[in-house]
Enzyme design. Structure first.
Site, PDB file in Angstrom:
ATOM      1  N   CYS A   1      -3.954 -81.320 -79.405  1.00 33.04           N
ATOM      2  CA  CYS A   1      -2.787 -81.161 -78.530  1.00 33.04           C
ATOM      3  C   CYS A   1      -2.508 -79.674 -78.375  1.00 33.04           C
ATOM      4  O   CYS A   1      -3.136 -78.840 -79.029  1.00 33.04           O
ATOM      5  CB  CYS A   1      -1.567 -81.879 -79.087  1.00 33.04           C
ATOM      6  SG  CYS A   1      -0.342 -82.179 -77.779  1.00 33.04           S
TER       7      CYS A   1
ATOM      8  N   CYS B   1       0.979 -78.462 -78.165  1.00 34.66           N
ATOM      9  CA  CYS B   1       2.375 -78.079 -78.450  1.00 34.66           C
ATOM     10  C   CYS B   1       2.535 -77.162 -79.657  1.00 34.66           C
ATOM     11  O   CYS B   1       3.490 -76.394 -79.727  1.00 34.66           O
ATOM     12  CB  CYS B   1       3.255 -79.314 -78.582  1.00 34.66           C
ATOM     13  SG  CYS B   1       2.647 -80.545 -79.734  1.00 34.66           S
TER      14      CYS B   1
ATOM     15  N   CYS C   1       3.165 -79.924 -74.497  1.00 35.02           N
ATOM     16  CA  CYS C   1       1.822 -80.372 -74.865  1.00 35.02           C
ATOM     17  C   CYS C   1       0.766 -80.026 -73.820  1.00 35.02           C
ATOM     18  O   CYS C   1      -0.342 -80.570 -73.855  1.00 35.02           O
ATOM     19  CB  CYS C   1       1.825 -81.878 -75.127  1.00 35.02           C
ATOM     20  SG  CYS C   1       2.978 -82.379 -76.422  1.00 35.02           S
TER      21      CYS C   1
ATOM     22  N   LYS D   1       2.127 -93.965 -77.316  1.00 32.44           N
ATOM     23  CA  LYS D   1       2.935 -92.983 -78.032  1.00 32.44           C
ATOM     24  C   LYS D   1       4.256 -92.817 -77.300  1.00 32.44           C
ATOM     25  O   LYS D   1       4.291 -92.369 -76.145  1.00 32.44           O
ATOM     26  CB  LYS D   1       2.179 -91.652 -78.099  1.00 32.44           C
ATOM     27  CG  LYS D   1       2.998 -90.529 -78.708  1.00 32.44           C
ATOM     28  CD  LYS D   1       2.156 -89.285 -78.917  1.00 32.44           C
ATOM     29  CE  LYS D   1       3.024 -88.135 -79.406  1.00 32.44           C
ATOM     30  NZ  LYS D   1       2.253 -86.909 -79.616  1.00 32.44           N
TER      31      LYS D   1
ATOM     32  N   ARG E   1       8.231 -81.648 -85.943  1.00 33.68           N
ATOM     33  CA  ARG E   1       8.382 -80.464 -85.089  1.00 33.68           C
ATOM     34  C   ARG E   1       8.909 -79.275 -85.878  1.00 33.68           C
ATOM     35  O   ARG E   1       8.631 -78.129 -85.537  1.00 33.68           O
ATOM     36  CB  ARG E   1       9.247 -80.804 -83.874  1.00 33.68           C
ATOM     37  CG  ARG E   1       8.502 -81.759 -82.957  1.00 33.68           C
ATOM     38  CD  ARG E   1       9.285 -82.149 -81.723  1.00 33.68           C
ATOM     39  NE  ARG E   1       8.587 -83.226 -81.026  1.00 33.68           N
ATOM     40  CZ  ARG E   1       9.092 -83.911 -80.024  1.00 33.68           C
ATOM     41  NH1 ARG E   1      10.312 -83.639 -79.590  1.00 33.68           N
ATOM     42  NH2 ARG E   1       8.391 -84.873 -79.449  1.00 33.68           N
TER      43      ARG E   1
ATOM     44  N   ARG F   1       9.712 -84.394 -73.773  1.00 31.60           N
ATOM     45  CA  ARG F   1       8.348 -84.845 -73.489  1.00 31.60           C
ATOM     46  C   ARG F   1       8.326 -86.142 -72.687  1.00 31.60           C
ATOM     47  O   ARG F   1       7.321 -86.845 -72.657  1.00 31.60           O
ATOM     48  CB  ARG F   1       7.575 -85.051 -74.802  1.00 31.60           C
ATOM     49  CG  ARG F   1       7.534 -83.854 -75.729  1.00 31.60           C
ATOM     50  CD  ARG F   1       6.281 -83.878 -76.588  1.00 31.60           C
ATOM     51  NE  ARG F   1       6.368 -83.095 -77.798  1.00 31.60           N
ATOM     52  CZ  ARG F   1       6.438 -81.767 -77.854  1.00 31.60           C
ATOM     53  NH1 ARG F   1       6.463 -81.066 -76.736  1.00 31.60           N
ATOM     54  NH2 ARG F   1       6.497 -81.145 -79.013  1.00 31.60           N
TER      55      ARG F   1
ATOM     56  N   LYS G   1       2.382 -95.427 -81.986  1.00 33.94           N
ATOM     57  CA  LYS G   1       3.172 -94.417 -82.695  1.00 33.94           C
ATOM     58  C   LYS G   1       4.548 -94.291 -82.084  1.00 33.94           C
ATOM     59  O   LYS G   1       4.624 -94.219 -80.864  1.00 33.94           O
ATOM     60  CB  LYS G   1       2.392 -93.103 -82.579  1.00 33.94           C
ATOM     61  CG  LYS G   1       3.075 -91.888 -83.109  1.00 33.94           C
ATOM     62  CD  LYS G   1       2.232 -90.663 -82.814  1.00 33.94           C
ATOM     63  CE  LYS G   1       3.045 -89.462 -83.224  1.00 33.94           C
ATOM     64  NZ  LYS G   1       2.639 -88.247 -82.626  1.00 33.94           N
TER      65      LYS G   1
ATOM     66  N   SER H   1       6.706 -88.767 -89.133  1.00 39.05           N
ATOM     67  CA  SER H   1       7.501 -87.901 -90.011  1.00 39.05           C
ATOM     68  C   SER H   1       8.930 -88.399 -90.250  1.00 39.05           C
ATOM     69  O   SER H   1       9.398 -88.424 -91.383  1.00 39.05           O
ATOM     70  CB  SER H   1       7.524 -86.475 -89.440  1.00 39.05           C
ATOM     71  OG  SER H   1       8.059 -86.461 -88.132  1.00 39.05           O
TER      72      SER H   1
HETATM   73  C1  PBG Z   1       1.543 -83.414 -81.261  1.00 40.95           C
HETATM   74  C2  PBG Z   1       1.915 -84.443 -82.285  1.00 40.95           C
HETATM   75  C3  PBG Z   1       3.192 -84.854 -82.678  1.00 40.95           C
HETATM   76  C4  PBG Z   1       3.009 -85.770 -83.706  1.00 40.95           C
HETATM   77  C5  PBG Z   1       1.646 -85.932 -83.887  1.00 40.95           C
HETATM   78  N1  PBG Z   1       0.977 -85.105 -82.976  1.00 40.95           N
HETATM   79  C6  PBG Z   1       4.532 -84.388 -82.250  1.00 40.95           C
HETATM   80  C7  PBG Z   1       5.034 -84.696 -80.905  1.00 40.95           C
HETATM   81  O1  PBG Z   1       4.426 -85.384 -80.104  1.00 40.95           O
HETATM   82  O2  PBG Z   1       6.115 -84.184 -80.633  1.00 40.95           O
HETATM   83  C8  PBG Z   1       4.121 -86.440 -84.466  1.00 40.95           C
HETATM   84  C9  PBG Z   1       3.804 -86.804 -85.859  1.00 40.95           C
HETATM   85  C10 PBG Z   1       4.951 -87.090 -86.747  1.00 40.95           C
HETATM   86  O3  PBG Z   1       6.137 -87.106 -86.351  1.00 40.95           O
HETATM   87  O4  PBG Z   1       4.664 -87.323 -87.925  1.00 40.95           O
HETATM   88  N2  PBG Z   1       1.737 -83.818 -79.947  1.00 40.95           N
HETATM   89 ZN    ZN Z   2       1.802 -82.196 -78.387  1.00 39.04          ZN
END
Ligand code: PBG
Ligand code: ZN
Length: 290
Positions: free
Chosen positions: A86, A88, A96, A161, A171, A183, A214, A240
């Protein structure tokens, strides 16, 4: 989480017991994982330098590329290395993809995402896991990998996602919150049901080898439904925010951490996940070996 710099092992404030490591201290973590019998890792890079086009993301000497080479050199094939693809964590604006005015330019971003994936494969990654959510990225990555002799590298697609507040602690960890907007133009809307079919179908047609859902806990219904419409392995990402909520309550002795975590894991499996990505992995391994 692997960061640029030296002698760094810093705990992520909102994710207790999760650390950012610099390369020179990465073996501490890897050795511990091996002792616990954990041989699958998902790598995230945190670069020192960010810019508009996330140039560190596809640099052959970028932090993830260096980390993959480091693991291969020090541990040969002991680990199965999955890399998150990605932009970001690498863009100055935290989105992203590549911006056009104040929006992410989907098609322009595809070129970059494919370049990132190829650089990970060249470094020695086993599986490429794109999380950007641009339309057409799986096909584009597949094409570029195939054209460069990486036909055998599977793609783990973050297919379903959602745009979720559960990514908050991540983040912080990756310093990747968008500097403006959100996003929602590329991640999915959790208010509507059934919008995942299209994503699963498109990624499957384009050549995905795994389908990811996810977050996990608030989306067990989606895991279940997706498992009914695909034969590909289903990956659930226990993200997370889900981790941090459990950790925070456990620290206060409000819940029994082991029991809650195991109940959550069984729930995710019961819903239909074949593979679970979770920050609880080390704890689970310790509990299971008791
Ligand atoms: C990058 C990414 C993210 C996560 C995994 N890859 C963050 C997002 O999309 O903002 C989240 C993982 C987590 O919260 O544990 N795009
Ligand atoms: Zn990203």
């Amino acid at each position: 989480f692997i960061c640029d710099g030296e002698n760094i092992k810093s705990e992520i404030e909102s994710m207790p017991e999760q650390y950012r490591y610099s390369l020179d201290r990465l073996n501490e973590e890897l050795d511990e994982l091996l002792k616990l019998g954990i041989t699958n890792v998902l790598l995230f890079g945190i670069p020192n330098h960010k810019d508009e086009i996330g140039s560190q993301a596809y640099d052959e000497n970028g932090i993830v590329q260096k980390a993959v080479k480091h693991i291969r050199k020090n541990y040969q094939d002991k680990f199965l290395i999955v890399t998150d693809v990605c932009m970001c964590e690498y863009t100055s604006h935290g989105h992203c993809g590549i911006l056009h005015n104040h929006d992410v330019d989907n098609d322009k971003t595809l070129e970059y995402i494919a370049k990132i994936a190829l650089s990970h494969a060249k470094a020695g990654a086993d599986i490429i896991a794109p999380s950007d959510m641009m339309d057409g990225r799986i096909g584009k990555i597949r094409e570029v990998l195939d054209n460069n002799n990486f036909k055998d590298i599977p793609i783990m697609a973050y297919s379903v996602k959602y745009s979720s507040a559960y990514y908050g602690p991540f983040r912080d960890a990756a310093d990747s919150a968008p500097s403006f907007g959100d996003r929602k133009t590329y991640q999915m809307d959790f208010r509507s049901y059934n919008n995942f079919y299209r994503e699963v179908e498109a990624d499957t047609e384009e050549g995905a080898d795994f389908i990811m859902v996810k977050p996990a806990m608030a989306y067990l219904d989606v895991i279940k439904s997706v498992s009914e419409v695909t034969n590909l392995p289903i990956v659930a990402y226990n993200v997370s925010g889900e981790y941090s909520m459990v950790k925070a309550a456990a620290k206060n002795n409000w819940i029994d951490e082991e029991k809650i975590v195991m109940e959550n894991m069984y729930a995710i499996k019961r819903a239909g996940a074949d593979i679970i990505i979770t920050y609880h992995a080390k704890d689970i391994s310790r509990w299971l070996s008791k």
